[in-house]
Design an enzyme around this catalytic site. Structure first.
Site, PDB file in Angstrom:
ATOM      1  N   CYS A  45     -13.913   0.326 114.596  1.00 40.49           N
ATOM      2  CA  CYS A  45     -14.632   1.297 113.643  1.00 40.49           C
ATOM      3  C   CYS A  45     -15.533   0.526 112.629  1.00 40.49           C
ATOM      4  O   CYS A  45     -14.857  -0.191 111.899  1.00 40.49           O
ATOM      5  CB  CYS A  45     -13.504   2.070 112.652  1.00 40.49           C
ATOM      6  SG  CYS A  45     -13.893   2.904 111.564  1.00 40.49           S
ATOM      7  N   ARG A 106      -8.973  14.730 112.378  1.00 40.25           N
ATOM      8  CA  ARG A 106      -9.001  13.353 112.854  1.00 40.25           C
ATOM      9  C   ARG A 106      -8.161  12.575 112.022  1.00 40.25           C
ATOM     10  O   ARG A 106      -8.243  12.627 110.799  1.00 40.25           O
ATOM     11  CB  ARG A 106     -10.270  12.723 113.366  1.00 40.25           C
ATOM     12  CG  ARG A 106     -10.949  13.339 114.501  1.00 40.25           C
ATOM     13  CD  ARG A 106     -12.085  12.521 115.069  1.00 40.25           C
ATOM     14  NE  ARG A 106     -13.064  12.631 114.054  1.00 40.25           N
ATOM     15  CZ  ARG A 106     -13.559  11.739 113.128  1.00 40.25           C
ATOM     16  NH1 ARG A 106     -12.646  10.495 113.314  1.00 40.25           N
ATOM     17  NH2 ARG A 106     -14.521  11.664 112.172  1.00 40.25           N
ATOM     18  N   VAL A 109      -9.461   5.951 110.057  1.00 35.95           N
ATOM     19  CA  VAL A 109      -9.364   4.295 109.534  1.00 35.95           C
ATOM     20  C   VAL A 109     -10.807   4.313 108.787  1.00 35.95           C
ATOM     21  O   VAL A 109     -11.768   4.815 109.402  1.00 35.95           O
ATOM     22  CB  VAL A 109      -9.229   3.376 110.557  1.00 35.95           C
ATOM     23  CG1 VAL A 109      -7.435   3.353 110.770  1.00 35.95           C
ATOM     24  CG2 VAL A 109     -10.000   3.323 111.643  1.00 35.95           C
ATOM     25  N   TYR A 172     -24.513   8.340 114.820  1.00 34.85           N
ATOM     26  CA  TYR A 172     -23.352   9.350 115.212  1.00 34.85           C
ATOM     27  C   TYR A 172     -24.118  10.685 115.556  1.00 34.85           C
ATOM     28  O   TYR A 172     -23.749  11.696 116.335  1.00 34.85           O
ATOM     29  CB  TYR A 172     -22.441   9.391 114.235  1.00 34.85           C
ATOM     30  CG  TYR A 172     -21.135   8.287 114.337  1.00 34.85           C
ATOM     31  CD1 TYR A 172     -20.143   8.474 115.175  1.00 34.85           C
ATOM     32  CD2 TYR A 172     -21.541   6.867 113.770  1.00 34.85           C
ATOM     33  CE1 TYR A 172     -19.298   7.465 115.372  1.00 34.85           C
ATOM     34  CE2 TYR A 172     -20.601   6.040 113.645  1.00 34.85           C
ATOM     35  CZ  TYR A 172     -19.586   6.196 114.568  1.00 34.85           C
ATOM     36  OH  TYR A 172     -18.667   4.952 114.656  1.00 34.85           O
TER      37      TYR A 172
END
Length: 306
Positions: A45, A106, A109, A172
């Site tokens: 991530c 979701r 992290v 994204y």
């Protein structure tokens, strides 16, 4: 990604649920104390990666222990390779639901767990690094850099906003777009910012001269993933990072610093995106490339002497 994160073909990131602040004086109930908190991260991530970089640069590894989840995520969310030895959790979702049983969305992290109250304090990724930089100063290692110098904060914040909207989150927006215009808007904004950064880095070793700042920490994780993932997987294929001479050399310069390079795990990065995001890559096949040398000489030292 959830259905709620796409509106009219455009990707909209879910808001952060836990936004309490850890402070030096503990005014909000969460004092910055060594050993009290636990940082949960994924090497895959980019948002978590920046917290690992800052933690390492500031010498906070002992003061803020970290646990790394498995790179492959399913409908249950992030899984620990073995149950977390402090919380006993097998999945990160258990800690979210222990903190808020009504949580839906979701399980993200990075996030920070308080071992005293036994709940999540924050998953507010934009503020985790600045909290480490400004509220944990008493725990910084001797000689730790000032990554968020007060005099530069307005300029750093302005650049961070641009980079977040068009680069960090921009990839994204392109990758998860379900409408052509949404994809093209994100694509064009991404490469327009790359052009601006390429020009900026022509005469400056880092984004703010000869010192590494929060701005470099925020840009680097996207650059580290760009050719391996975003160029193909997210259809950001106008140019590779390697096709931008200054950006590519700058990225390698940062990679040569242990806090950046030793927290960059290309195996976790590639397996997470290509195996987990089956809506984009249904086969789950992980590409072997790109075969590039991140340790090649970058020549950026000359800019510091200029």
């Amino acid at each position: 990604m959830t259905a709620q994160e796409v509106e009219r073909g455009r990707f909209v990131r879910q808001p952060n649920r836990f936004t309490a602040r850890i402070t030096a004086d503990g005014a909000g109930g969460y004092p910055a104390e060594a050993g009290r908190y636990r940082l949960f991260v994924s090497y895959a991530c980019p948002w978590a990666h920046r917290s690992l970089i800052v933690r390492r640069l500031l010498g906070l590894e002992d003061a803020l222990p970290a646990a790394v989840v498995d790179p492959i995520r399913d409908e249950r969310g992030w899984r620990f390779p073995d149950p977390d030895p402090v919380t006993g959790a097998a999945f990160l979702s258990e800690l979210y639901l222990a903190s808020d049983p009504s949580f839906e969305g979701r399980y993200t992290v990075p996030c920070i767990w308080d071992t005293v109250t036994e709940r999540l304090v924050t998953n507010d990724f934009p503020n985790i690094t600045t909290t480490l930089e400004t509220e944990f100063t008493a725990l910084h290692a001797p000689g730790a850099p000032d990554l968020y110098p007060e005099a530069l904060r307005p300029e750093i914040d302005e650049l961070n906003d641009l980079v977040y909207n068009t680069v960090n989150n921009g990839v994204y927006k392109a990758g998860f777009a379900t409408a052509q215009d949404a994809y093209e808007d994100a694509f064009d904004a991404l490469f327009a910012t790359f052009d601006r950064l390429e020009e900026r880095l022509a005469g400056s070793r880092y984004l703010f001269g000869d010192r590494i700042t929060e701005a470099d920490v925020r840009l680097y994780p996207t650059l580290a993933r760009f050719d391996a993932v975003y160029y193909s997987h997210f259809k950001c294929n106008l140019r590779r990072l390697a096709d931008h001479p200054n950006l590519w050399a700058y990225a390698r310069d940062l990679y040569s610093i242990p806090a950046f390079g030793e927290t960059t795990n290309f195996d976790h990065i590639k397996r997470h995106y290509y195996v987990t995001q089956r809506n984009i890559n249904p086969s789950g096949v992980v590409p072997k490339g790109p075969l590039v040398d991140w340790t090649a000489p970058h020549g950026r030292e000359a800019l510091a002497r200029a």
